[in-house]
Design an enzyme around this catalytic site. Sequence first.
Site, PDB file in Angstrom:
ATOM      1  N   LYS A  40       0.838  -1.207   0.000  1.00  0.00           N
ATOM      2  CA  LYS A  40       0.000   0.000   0.000  1.00  0.00           C
ATOM      3  C   LYS A  40       0.870   1.253   0.000  1.00  0.00           C
ATOM      4  O   LYS A  40       2.062   1.195   0.318  1.00  0.00           O
ATOM      5  CB  LYS A  40      -0.938  -0.024   1.214  1.00  0.00           C
ATOM      6  CG  LYS A  40      -0.223  -0.084   2.555  1.00  0.00           C
ATOM      7  CD  LYS A  40      -1.186  -0.484   3.673  1.00  0.00           C
ATOM      8  CE  LYS A  40      -0.467  -0.451   5.019  1.00  0.00           C
ATOM      9  NZ  LYS A  40      -1.267  -1.083   6.081  1.00  0.00           N
ATOM     10  N   TYR A 252      14.175  30.352   9.553  1.00  0.00           N
ATOM     11  CA  TYR A 252      12.931  30.985  10.002  1.00  0.00           C
ATOM     12  C   TYR A 252      12.803  30.957  11.520  1.00  0.00           C
ATOM     13  O   TYR A 252      13.136  29.954  12.155  1.00  0.00           O
ATOM     14  CB  TYR A 252      11.729  30.248   9.423  1.00  0.00           C
ATOM     15  CG  TYR A 252      11.535  30.436   7.949  1.00  0.00           C
ATOM     16  CD1 TYR A 252      11.314  31.700   7.396  1.00  0.00           C
ATOM     17  CD2 TYR A 252      11.551  29.338   7.098  1.00  0.00           C
ATOM     18  CE1 TYR A 252      11.122  31.862   6.037  1.00  0.00           C
ATOM     19  CE2 TYR A 252      11.353  29.492   5.729  1.00  0.00           C
ATOM     20  CZ  TYR A 252      11.144  30.760   5.208  1.00  0.00           C
ATOM     21  OH  TYR A 252      10.951  30.911   3.876  1.00  0.00           O
TER      22      TYR A 252
HETATM   23  C1  LIG Z   1      -0.491  -2.050   6.764  1.00  0.00           C
HETATM   24  C2  LIG Z   1      -1.069  -3.341   7.142  1.00  0.00           C
HETATM   25  C3  LIG Z   1      -0.236  -4.467   7.298  1.00  0.00           C
HETATM   26  C4  LIG Z   1       1.277  -4.405   7.241  1.00  0.00           C
HETATM   27  O1  LIG Z   1       1.773  -3.814   8.429  1.00  0.00           O
HETATM   28  P1  LIG Z   1       3.351  -3.721   8.730  1.00  0.00           P
HETATM   29  O2  LIG Z   1       3.386  -3.320  10.151  1.00  0.00           O
HETATM   30  O3  LIG Z   1       3.897  -2.679   7.820  1.00  0.00           O
HETATM   31  O4  LIG Z   1       3.915  -5.061   8.475  1.00  0.00           O
HETATM   32  C5  LIG Z   1      -0.857  -5.694   7.531  1.00  0.00           C
HETATM   33  N1  LIG Z   1      -2.203  -5.781   7.637  1.00  0.00           N
HETATM   34  C6  LIG Z   1      -3.022  -4.712   7.527  1.00  0.00           C
HETATM   35  C7  LIG Z   1      -4.494  -4.893   7.658  1.00  0.00           C
HETATM   36  C8  LIG Z   1      -2.485  -3.452   7.286  1.00  0.00           C
HETATM   37  O5  LIG Z   1      -3.294  -2.393   7.188  1.00  0.00           O
END
Ligand SMILES: *Cc1c(COP(=O)(O)O)cnc(C)c1O
Length: 366
Positions: A40, A252
Amino acid sequence: MVPQTHYRCWVEVDLHALRQNVAALRRRIGPRVKLMAVVKDNAYGHGLQQVVHVLMQCGVDAFAVANLAEALAIRQLGGTGWPILLFGSALPFEHDMIVEHHIIATVSSVDEAERLNTTARAHGKIQPVHIEIDTGMGRVGVWHETAPATIAAIRGLPNLRVEGLYTHFPSADDNPEETRRELALFLRAAGSGCLLHAANSAALLNLPETHLDMVRPGLALYGIAEGLIPILSFKARVAFVKEVGPGRTISYGQTYVATRPMRVATVTVGYGDGYSRHLSNRAEVLIHGQRCAVVGRVTMDQIMVDVTGIPNVACGDEVVLIGRQGNTEITAAEVARWADTIPWEVLCDINQTLRVPRVYTGLHAA
Ligand SMILES: *Cc1c(COP(=O)(O)O)cnc(C)c1O
């Protein structure tokens, strides 16, 4: 070897290290457990196409994304054969595309399932779904106490096929007891008869009993864990070096005031590139293999760093924000601590437009 780049600010991704991480995770889970690669957010900012291409070569069993556009991008890369799970609830207007492209949907209620069933029937198709069971995450999923009835009702819908049941752990990285409790709740609610999965990276690495039929690592694939290889480096360049006397202020808000004669380098990265403003006066970067402090506030396009102790720093020199230079390394976890956040966010926040090009090494298997 990394090809010489002429970018101001860029990311290098080592695809050979990605292959090694997959192999290491396979050794952990053994031959009977499937590996669903979580890609993702553009493969956690590493670049969806290149990462998925290599993962397909590595023979991962399935992919997971959180966005339909990303699911369709994977479909375009790999033909129709790869199981792709869409995390989260699908929106009603996404159902047609999901059915058409055979993306596995997550469902959490009978309502949602019925709507998807109607769409699948209209297309004359059987739609695969995984049902998520909430054991404490409180995001999506049917609450475990009512899950058995919901699962039975969804199984009765003629145009859906329940291929998997899963849960997601909210604190697998720091609460093994609670995670074991949630695993037991999940197993009790799920019963048997289809693919069961639960483990994110932390559970995969720390709690083997959570492996079940399939694991879902994201972060571990990208090497952010003990014993794995970080595959991403984030780099920029020195653009300007100046001498600064006591009393001079930097950036800044003038939050940094020089108390001694110092040499300050201006570096071609800023929060516009995804280098968080929370790193102001806190982070370090690597120049000539040495750590240098970020002084003053991070600006949109540039940061200033103290190079007083480092001889011969010159315009064009490489600056490492995340990654290795010589024998020194700055990890994403370290940057996350400085910015009061988590490595996931540090990676995803690196600007994914043409401002920060991705450069790939190890594209072809050795
Ligand atoms: C993002 C996600 C993962 C992976 O998580 P990591 O901690 O990056 O391994 C697995 N399952 C679900 C439902 C997620 O949303």
